[in-house]
Design a protein around this motif. Sequence first.
Motif, PDB file in Angstrom:
ATOM      1  N   CYS A  17     -15.366  59.898  18.023  1.00 27.27           N
ATOM      2  CA  CYS A  17     -16.370  59.421  18.982  1.00 27.27           C
ATOM      3  C   CYS A  17     -15.748  58.945  20.301  1.00 27.27           C
TER       4      CYS A  17
ATOM      5  N   CYS B 270     -22.481  58.945  22.390  1.00 24.47           N
ATOM      6  CA  CYS B 270     -23.328  59.448  21.305  1.00 24.47           C
ATOM      7  C   CYS B 270     -24.764  59.719  21.754  1.00 24.47           C
TER       8      CYS B 270
ATOM      9  N   CYS C 119     -15.770  66.009  21.264  1.00 25.62           N
ATOM     10  CA  CYS C 119     -16.110  65.139  20.138  1.00 25.62           C
ATOM     11  C   CYS C 119     -16.849  65.933  19.063  1.00 25.62           C
TER      12      CYS C 119
ATOM     13  N   CYS D 211     -22.365  63.935  17.593  1.00 26.43           N
ATOM     14  CA  CYS D 211     -22.078  65.232  18.236  1.00 26.43           C
ATOM     15  C   CYS D 211     -22.136  66.357  17.211  1.00 26.43           C
TER      16      CYS D 211
END
Length: 158
Positions: free
Chosen positions: A122, A126, A81, A86
């Motif tokens: 995503c 997260c 990601c 990220c």
Amino acid sequence: MVVSEKLDRFFTEKMKDYPTTRSFLVPMLLYSQDELGYVTDELITYLAGKTGLSELEVRNVVSYYSMLRTKPMGKYHVQVCTNISCLLRGGEQIFAHCSKRLGIGHKQATPDRMFSLEEVECIGACSWAPAMQVNYDFHENLTPESADKVLDSYKSKG
Ligand code: FES
């Protein structure tokens, strides 16, 4: 038969639980992809017949979802990601590191088809960024060193 008889029977049974056959199309595609490695033309024809949809309708669904692949990938599909959480915590460096380590770029597979690599949006991890997904397993709070360990662990599985 394009998919195994077991999977075909599973589809026939499970389809009854869905309000329309179309509702079950994405799960059918994912189950089939797990079995075959990717979505083939023959699979599209089979699923169109199974669901009563046109081949074009099935193709439209396949082209919409990025997790569906129309060419063979590696046994271990590494999805890194690089979306915002990220990105802020080094996701691009992790992708570049994996790319260098495996010697392949986005949506490419190693010559032995052990690994393939994809830069993705995503993946819902997260809070533990930067993250990557290998097949259905998540790996989080990555550093280049821990990403190496993840790749090594799959390589040693063969
Ligand atoms: S932004 Fe990377 S997992 Fe959500």
